[in-house]
Design a protein around this motif. Structure first.
Motif, PDB file in Angstrom:
ATOM      1  N   THR A  83     -14.828  10.386  -8.525  1.00 50.31           N
ATOM      2  CA  THR A  83     -15.498   9.505  -9.844  1.00 50.31           C
ATOM      3  C   THR A  83     -15.912   8.138  -9.201  1.00 50.31           C
ATOM      4  OG1 THR A  83     -13.127   8.510  -9.832  1.00 50.31           O
ATOM      5  CG2 THR A  83     -13.641  10.247 -11.244  1.00 50.31           C
ATOM      6  N   GLY A  84     -16.118   8.277  -7.878  1.00 53.92           N
ATOM      7  CA  GLY A  84     -16.752   7.032  -7.229  1.00 53.92           C
ATOM      8  C   GLY A  84     -16.010   5.907  -6.824  1.00 53.92           C
ATOM      9  N   ASN A  85     -14.421   5.973  -6.792  1.00 55.97           N
ATOM     10  CA  ASN A  85     -13.752   4.934  -6.629  1.00 55.97           C
ATOM     11  C   ASN A  85     -13.478   4.932  -5.018  1.00 55.97           C
ATOM     12  OD1 ASN A  85     -13.087   4.378  -9.134  1.00 55.97           O
ATOM     13  ND2 ASN A  85     -11.621   6.012  -9.151  1.00 55.97           N
ATOM     14  N   LEU A  86     -13.503   3.839  -4.350  1.00 59.98           N
ATOM     15  CA  LEU A  86     -13.158   3.730  -2.905  1.00 59.98           C
ATOM     16  C   LEU A  86     -11.532   3.715  -2.539  1.00 59.98           C
ATOM     17  CD1 LEU A  86     -15.948   0.816  -2.205  1.00 59.98           C
ATOM     18  CD2 LEU A  86     -16.180   3.432  -2.038  1.00 59.98           C
ATOM     19  N   LEU A  87     -11.232   4.575  -1.581  1.00 65.41           N
ATOM     20  CA  LEU A  87      -9.804   4.760  -1.264  1.00 65.41           C
ATOM     21  C   LEU A  87      -9.982   4.114   0.351  1.00 65.41           C
ATOM     22  CD1 LEU A  87      -9.321   8.071  -2.957  1.00 65.41           C
ATOM     23  CD2 LEU A  87      -8.756   6.047  -3.813  1.00 65.41           C
ATOM     24  N   PHE A  88      -8.797   3.308   0.673  1.00 65.28           N
ATOM     25  CA  PHE A  88      -8.806   2.569   1.826  1.00 65.28           C
ATOM     26  C   PHE A  88      -7.672   2.965   2.638  1.00 65.28           C
ATOM     27  CE2 PHE A  88     -10.885  -0.492  -1.147  1.00 65.28           C
ATOM     28  CZ  PHE A  88     -11.971  -0.400  -0.630  1.00 65.28           C
ATOM     29  N   SER A  89      -7.820   3.266   3.866  1.00 66.54           N
ATOM     30  CA  SER A  89      -6.613   3.491   4.932  1.00 66.54           C
ATOM     31  C   SER A  89      -6.878   2.703   6.082  1.00 66.54           C
ATOM     32  CB  SER A  89      -6.805   4.879   5.196  1.00 66.54           C
ATOM     33  OG  SER A  89      -7.852   5.337   5.830  1.00 66.54           O
ATOM     34  N   GLY A  91      -5.977  -1.119   8.118  1.00 72.56           N
ATOM     35  CA  GLY A  91      -6.296  -2.405   7.975  1.00 72.56           C
ATOM     36  C   GLY A  91      -5.573  -3.394   6.830  1.00 72.56           C
ATOM     37  N   TYR A  92      -6.322  -4.490   6.397  1.00 71.92           N
ATOM     38  CA  TYR A  92      -5.491  -5.259   5.240  1.00 71.92           C
ATOM     39  C   TYR A  92      -5.562  -4.617   4.168  1.00 71.92           C
ATOM     40  CZ  TYR A  92      -4.798  -9.269   2.551  1.00 71.92           C
ATOM     41  OH  TYR A  92      -4.092 -10.241   1.416  1.00 71.92           O
ATOM     42  N   LEU A  93      -6.389  -3.526   3.699  1.00 70.95           N
ATOM     43  CA  LEU A  93      -6.557  -2.973   2.493  1.00 70.95           C
ATOM     44  C   LEU A  93      -6.002  -1.651   2.469  1.00 70.95           C
ATOM     45  CD1 LEU A  93     -10.294  -3.643   1.578  1.00 70.95           C
ATOM     46  CD2 LEU A  93      -8.279  -5.090   0.868  1.00 70.95           C
ATOM     47  N   ASP A  94      -5.131  -1.286   3.388  1.00 70.28           N
ATOM     48  CA  ASP A  94      -4.562   0.060   3.575  1.00 70.28           C
ATOM     49  C   ASP A  94      -3.983   0.475   2.166  1.00 70.28           C
ATOM     50  OD1 ASP A  94      -3.532   2.203   4.930  1.00 70.28           O
ATOM     51  OD2 ASP A  94      -1.597   1.309   5.280  1.00 70.28           O
ATOM     52  N   LYS A  95      -4.028   1.482   1.706  1.00 68.68           N
ATOM     53  CA  LYS A  95      -3.280   2.157   0.772  1.00 68.68           C
ATOM     54  C   LYS A  95      -3.796   1.565  -0.590  1.00 68.68           C
ATOM     55  CE  LYS A  95       0.762   3.754   2.587  1.00 68.68           C
ATOM     56  NZ  LYS A  95       1.215   3.129   3.812  1.00 68.68           N
ATOM     57  N   GLY A  96      -5.228   0.936  -0.541  1.00 72.01           N
ATOM     58  CA  GLY A  96      -5.785   0.281  -1.470  1.00 72.01           C
ATOM     59  C   GLY A  96      -6.770   0.903  -2.343  1.00 72.01           C
ATOM     60  N   LYS A  97      -7.439   0.743  -3.478  1.00 71.76           N
ATOM     61  CA  LYS A  97      -8.470   1.397  -4.134  1.00 71.76           C
ATOM     62  C   LYS A  97      -9.198   0.376  -4.984  1.00 71.76           C
ATOM     63  CE  LYS A  97      -8.695   4.586  -8.200  1.00 71.76           C
ATOM     64  NZ  LYS A  97      -7.657   5.220  -9.182  1.00 71.76           N
ATOM     65  N   ALA A  98     -10.413   0.455  -4.885  1.00 74.41           N
ATOM     66  CA  ALA A  98     -11.714  -0.211  -5.528  1.00 74.41           C
ATOM     67  C   ALA A  98     -12.230   0.935  -6.496  1.00 74.41           C
ATOM     68  CB  ALA A  98     -12.805  -0.610  -4.591  1.00 74.41           C
ATOM     69  N   PHE A 107     -16.783  -3.328  -8.896  1.00 74.67           N
ATOM     70  CA  PHE A 107     -15.306  -2.412  -8.804  1.00 74.67           C
ATOM     71  C   PHE A 107     -14.116  -3.541  -8.978  1.00 74.67           C
ATOM     72  CE2 PHE A 107     -18.166  -0.625  -5.689  1.00 74.67           C
ATOM     73  CZ  PHE A 107     -17.759   0.868  -5.873  1.00 74.67           C
ATOM     74  N   PHE A 108     -12.946  -2.812  -9.397  1.00 78.89           N
ATOM     75  CA  PHE A 108     -11.536  -3.504  -9.585  1.00 78.89           C
ATOM     76  C   PHE A 108     -10.830  -3.229  -8.415  1.00 78.89           C
ATOM     77  CE2 PHE A 108     -11.747  -3.543 -14.555  1.00 78.89           C
ATOM     78  CZ  PHE A 108     -12.286  -4.973 -14.695  1.00 78.89           C
ATOM     79  N   LEU A 109     -10.751  -4.279  -7.452  1.00 76.07           N
ATOM     80  CA  LEU A 109     -10.093  -3.835  -6.167  1.00 76.07           C
ATOM     81  C   LEU A 109      -8.342  -4.079  -6.185  1.00 76.07           C
ATOM     82  CD1 LEU A 109     -10.081  -3.190  -3.012  1.00 76.07           C
ATOM     83  CD2 LEU A 109     -10.845  -5.556  -2.866  1.00 76.07           C
ATOM     84  N   VAL A 110      -7.564  -3.106  -5.773  1.00 74.59           N
ATOM     85  CA  VAL A 110      -6.420  -3.243  -5.955  1.00 74.59           C
ATOM     86  C   VAL A 110      -5.607  -2.870  -4.610  1.00 74.59           C
ATOM     87  CG1 VAL A 110      -4.069  -2.720  -7.046  1.00 74.59           C
ATOM     88  CG2 VAL A 110      -6.234  -2.915  -8.337  1.00 74.59           C
ATOM     89  N   ASP A 116      -2.949 -11.428  -5.977  1.00 78.70           N
ATOM     90  CA  ASP A 116      -3.450 -11.788  -7.423  1.00 78.70           C
ATOM     91  C   ASP A 116      -3.521 -10.380  -8.083  1.00 78.70           C
ATOM     92  OD1 ASP A 116      -4.135 -14.619  -6.672  1.00 78.70           O
ATOM     93  OD2 ASP A 116      -5.845 -13.642  -5.444  1.00 78.70           O
ATOM     94  N   ASN A 117      -2.984  -9.364  -7.523  1.00 80.22           N
ATOM     95  CA  ASN A 117      -2.828  -8.284  -8.395  1.00 80.22           C
ATOM     96  C   ASN A 117      -4.028  -7.328  -8.308  1.00 80.22           C
ATOM     97  OD1 ASN A 117      -1.693  -6.152 -10.029  1.00 80.22           O
ATOM     98  ND2 ASN A 117      -2.247  -7.097 -11.920  1.00 80.22           N
ATOM     99  N   ARG A 118      -5.175  -8.027  -8.770  1.00 83.15           N
ATOM    100  CA  ARG A 118      -6.421  -7.188  -8.983  1.00 83.15           C
ATOM    101  C   ARG A 118      -7.671  -8.183  -8.713  1.00 83.15           C
ATOM    102  NH1 ARG A 118      -8.173  -4.012 -14.270  1.00 83.15           N
ATOM    103  NH2 ARG A 118      -8.529  -6.315 -15.010  1.00 83.15           N
ATOM    104  N   TRP A 119      -8.807  -7.760  -7.915  1.00 83.82           N
ATOM    105  CA  TRP A 119      -9.780  -8.513  -7.900  1.00 83.82           C
ATOM    106  C   TRP A 119     -11.167  -7.815  -8.439  1.00 83.82           C
ATOM    107  CZ3 TRP A 119      -9.688  -9.615  -1.658  1.00 83.82           C
ATOM    108  CH2 TRP A 119      -8.584 -10.228  -1.626  1.00 83.82           C
ATOM    109  N   THR A 120     -12.123  -8.888  -8.902  1.00 84.56           N
ATOM    110  CA  THR A 120     -13.282  -8.183  -9.550  1.00 84.56           C
ATOM    111  C   THR A 120     -14.185  -8.361  -8.422  1.00 84.56           C
ATOM    112  OG1 THR A 120     -12.536  -8.539 -11.744  1.00 84.56           O
ATOM    113  CG2 THR A 120     -15.145  -8.259 -11.350  1.00 84.56           C
ATOM    114  N   CYS A 121     -14.967  -7.245  -7.938  1.00 85.74           N
ATOM    115  CA  CYS A 121     -15.887  -7.261  -6.889  1.00 85.74           C
ATOM    116  C   CYS A 121     -17.323  -6.852  -7.553  1.00 85.74           C
ATOM    117  CB  CYS A 121     -15.657  -6.467  -5.577  1.00 85.74           C
ATOM    118  SG  CYS A 121     -13.715  -6.982  -5.144  1.00 85.74           S
ATOM    119  N   SER A 122     -18.377  -7.643  -7.116  1.00 83.60           N
ATOM    120  CA  SER A 122     -19.681  -7.139  -7.549  1.00 83.60           C
ATOM    121  C   SER A 122     -20.852  -7.209  -6.502  1.00 83.60           C
ATOM    122  CB  SER A 122     -20.274  -8.125  -8.767  1.00 83.60           C
ATOM    123  OG  SER A 122     -19.353  -8.293  -9.811  1.00 83.60           O
ATOM    124  N   CYS A 123     -21.532  -6.270  -6.295  1.00 83.41           N
ATOM    125  CA  CYS A 123     -22.434  -6.414  -5.270  1.00 83.41           C
ATOM    126  C   CYS A 123     -23.421  -7.608  -5.332  1.00 83.41           C
ATOM    127  CB  CYS A 123     -23.435  -5.311  -5.463  1.00 83.41           C
ATOM    128  SG  CYS A 123     -24.452  -4.891  -4.164  1.00 83.41           S
TER     129      CYS A 123
END
Length: 126
Positions: A83-89, A91-98, A107-110, A116-123
């Motif tokens: 679906t276009g989500n980014l999945l991290f493994s 580093g600092y964002l380990d097990k995170g999802k944008a 993206f919503f980054l968690v 802060d629970n969730r960040w909003t990230c824009s290009c």
């Protein structure tokens, strides 16, 4: 009438990189915009929204990311789901999802260590 307050905060930089083959397999190679994304945390407090800058990340084509917001950058990898989500493994964002949202290149980054629970990230690249 609501007022907006800007709050200064932790200003880090996150660098993401995505492999072309992983994106092509997921069918999202043409949809993902490579480049720099600025992130902000928002919090409703005392009748106002506070917007706190939380750094930025850059998506590159080689499948790695680097979070730069600390004295020593933190690196890892990421993949793109169907679906276009980014999945991290790693580093600092380990097990995170944008999570891709309804606006282009946003993206919503968690991630587990996110205070802060969730960040909003824009290009930010044009």
């Amino acid at each position: 009438m609501k007022k907006l307050m800007l709050a200064a905060g932790f200003g880090g930089v996150i660098l993401f990189n995505a492999s072309t083959s992983a994106l092509a397999q997921a069918g999202h190679a043409s949809e993902l915009k490579y480049g720099k994304y600025g992130c902000t945390a928002s919090k409703y407090r005392g009748g106002f929204y506070e917007y706190t800058p939380r750094g930025s990340f850059t998506i590159n084509k080689n499948g790695t990311y680097t979070y730069q917001g600390f004295e020593k950058p933190s690196a890892g990898k990421f993949s793109v789901d169907k679906t276009g989500n980014l999945l991290f493994s790693g580093g600092y964002l380990d097990k995170g999802k944008a999570e891709k949202i309804d606006r282009p290149n946003k993206f919503f980054l968690v991630f587990p260590t996110n205070p802060d629970n969730r960040w909003t990230c824009s290009c930010t690249d044009k």
